[in-house]
Scaffold this active site. Structure first.
Site, mmCIF file in Angstrom:
data_model
loop_
_atom_site.group_PDB
_atom_site.id
_atom_site.type_symbol
_atom_site.label_atom_id
_atom_site.label_comp_id
_atom_site.label_asym_id
_atom_site.label_seq_id
_atom_site.Cartn_x
_atom_site.Cartn_y
_atom_site.Cartn_z
ATOM 1 N N CYS A 45 116.637 138.945 60.383
ATOM 2 C CA CYS A 45 116.304 139.917 59.341
ATOM 3 C C CYS A 45 117.118 141.207 59.422
ATOM 4 O O CYS A 45 117.001 142.059 58.541
ATOM 5 C CB CYS A 45 114.814 140.253 59.408
ATOM 6 S SG CYS A 45 113.751 138.818 59.495
ATOM 7 N N HIS A 62 110.588 148.396 57.523
ATOM 8 C CA HIS A 62 110.794 146.943 57.550
ATOM 9 C C HIS A 62 109.546 146.243 57.036
ATOM 10 O O HIS A 62 109.652 145.275 56.291
ATOM 11 C CB HIS A 62 111.132 146.494 58.967
ATOM 12 C CG HIS A 62 111.515 145.056 59.071
ATOM 13 N ND1 HIS A 62 112.625 144.542 58.427
ATOM 14 C CD2 HIS A 62 110.939 144.018 59.732
ATOM 15 C CE1 HIS A 62 112.716 143.246 58.697
ATOM 16 N NE2 HIS A 62 111.715 142.896 59.478
ATOM 17 N N LYS A 96 108.938 145.381 50.518
ATOM 18 C CA LYS A 96 108.729 143.927 50.589
ATOM 19 C C LYS A 96 107.414 143.529 49.932
ATOM 20 O O LYS A 96 107.241 142.366 49.558
ATOM 21 C CB LYS A 96 108.726 143.454 52.042
ATOM 22 C CG LYS A 96 110.104 143.423 52.712
ATOM 23 C CD LYS A 96 109.996 142.837 54.117
ATOM 24 C CE LYS A 96 111.331 142.824 54.852
ATOM 25 N NZ LYS A 96 111.771 144.187 55.231
ATOM 26 N N HIS A 150 110.264 139.154 51.263
ATOM 27 C CA HIS A 150 111.109 139.218 52.456
ATOM 28 C C HIS A 150 112.304 138.307 52.236
ATOM 29 O O HIS A 150 112.179 137.082 52.169
ATOM 30 C CB HIS A 150 110.301 138.761 53.666
ATOM 31 C CG HIS A 150 110.941 139.092 54.987
ATOM 32 N ND1 HIS A 150 112.288 139.347 55.127
ATOM 33 C CD2 HIS A 150 110.420 139.208 56.237
ATOM 34 C CE1 HIS A 150 112.562 139.606 56.389
ATOM 35 N NE2 HIS A 150 111.446 139.526 57.088
#
Length: 420
Positions: free
Chosen positions: A168, A307, A339, A344
């Protein structure tokens, strides 16, 4: 060697919302979820999961049919995003005769999965359908460096052409490395970003096996991804591509380019503790490294694009790291995880979220974490969670976080463009 300021002169994104970068950002500001229910006819067991798809994406319209047919979908998404960013930067598609300046320009891309769908399709064709041979394009469609190769060929870039794969953090690292090349003077212009397609049957089943994917049906899918919420149930896989054109500031000014923002710092670290369990101290080191590289203090940061994947373990660790780095300033630090709306995108999430962060600074507005109001997990408190889009916010600088399996951490520091 003199350090150069690094301007962002082009932003491009292929998203589930369609439209250009402004349309994309407006939908995020409105808190609009692109998560839908994915139901397939796979045998023996169909997929039935929340997911995000770029259903309106027409690769032939953006790339032309011959080029589109040469590519797997992850490459189509990435190359199309790069073309959009290049056009916004105001640069011609191909150099003029005798122009050798692009021999030093390059492309660094990020992808976690690359062309995995090509190999999965090949397996199905041979083992389930009885085919004896595969397409001769299978190798070039499936290679992870297909996107940067196509971009370099199409734009006439003769410098570095490479890809990064670090789960990621893939495209966050790609952008950071491209930034370093422009800042050092090695290249005046770099195209960078990331793309991934995460809905291959085997990929979805693999993530299901880890028990980190959010459940949901046609009715509940839009709110399935709830980062930082007490009732969060896991991540939602998506697809897309995003690109940035990074350019030496003086070079951009000399040709009259519109500056969309500025990359000012890049920090990396490795947790070196566990393959899939995030570690606060590793994230703290990456955050502090980005600030130090940018010459910024925590008090200079007005927004963090987190994130924030909506996993039970990952979200509290990230907030804990932010509390550690920002100290007494953490309660006033605006934080959101987009997200919750665009899903994602694995190796592409760093690029998509860097574009979101650049747009937040350009538009002086902060997108929210959707589906969070009234649901914040006490373990994720201590920062200013953005519950609804905020406009007219004075933003000076921001961070974009990418924290990956394998312990790879990447943090980008961006600054707002000059007032127009």
């Amino acid at each position: 060697m003199r350090a150069h300021r690094v301007a962002i002169t082009g932003l491009g994104v292929i998203s589930p919302y369609g439209g250009n970068d402004t349309d994309f950002f407006e939908r995020l500001l409105a808190g609009e979820s692109a998560v839908r229910h994915l139901l397939t006819d796979d045998v023996p067991r169909p997929l039935s999961v929340p997911a995000v798809g770029c259903t309106g994406f027409d690769p032939e319209a953006l790339l032309g049919k011959p080029l589109a047919l040469m590519m797997e979908r992850f490459a189509q998404l990435g190359t199309a995003a790069a073309f959009l960013a290049w056009a916004q930067a105001g640069l011609p598609r191909q150099p003029e005769a005798g122009d050798e300046t692009r021999e030093d320009w390059g492309c660094i891309w990020g992808t976690a999965l690359g062309g995995v769908a090509v190999h999965e399709r090949g397996h199905r064709d041979m083992w389930l359908k009885g085919r004896e041979r595969l397409s001769p394009l299978s190798v070039v469609q499936g290679m992870n460096n297909a996107v940067n190769a196509h971009i370099s060929i199409q734009l006439g870039l003769g410098g570095v052409s490479t890809s990064h794969t670090a789960a990621c953090a893939s495209s966050g690292i790609a952008i950071g490395e491209a930034f370093r090349r422009v800042r050092s003077g090695e290249a005046a212009v770099m195209v960078t970003g990331g793309s991934d397609v995460c809905q291959s049957y085997g990929v979805v089943r693999a993530w299901e096996a880890m028990r980190v994917m959010a459940p949901g049906d046609a009715q509940t899918a839009p709110s399935a991804c709830r980062p930082f919420a007490a009732d969060r149930a896991g991540l939602v896989l998506g697809e897309g591509g995003a690109a940035l054109v990074l350019e030496a500031w003086d070079h951009a000014v000399a040709r009259g380019a519109t500056i969309q923002g500025e990359v000012v710092g890049f920090g990396t670290s490795c947790d070196h503790s566990h393959l899939v369990r995030p570690h606060r101290e590793g994230q703290v080191r990456a955050l502090r490294a980005a600030l130090a590289d940018a010459g910024l203090a925590p008090a200079d940061i007005d927004y963090v694009n987190a994130h924030g994947t909506a996993t039970t373990e990952g979200d509290p660790v990230e907030i804990s790291a932010l509390r550690e780095v920002f100290g007494d300033g953490a309660p006033g630090l605006a934080v959101s995880a987009t997200k919750s709306m665009h899903g994602h995108l694995l190796g592409a999430c760093g690029a998509v979220e860097a574009v979101v962060t650049a747009l937040a600074l350009r538009e002086q507005a902060v997108p929210p974490t959707a589906h969070l109001a009234g649901r914040i997990d006490p373990a994720c408190e201590g920062v200013d969670h953005v519950l609804q889009g905020r406009r007219g916010v004075p933003l000076r600088a921001a961070l974009s976080n990418s924290f990956a399996f394998g312990g790879s951490n990447a943090v980008l520091a961006l600054r707002a463009p000059p007032a127009r």
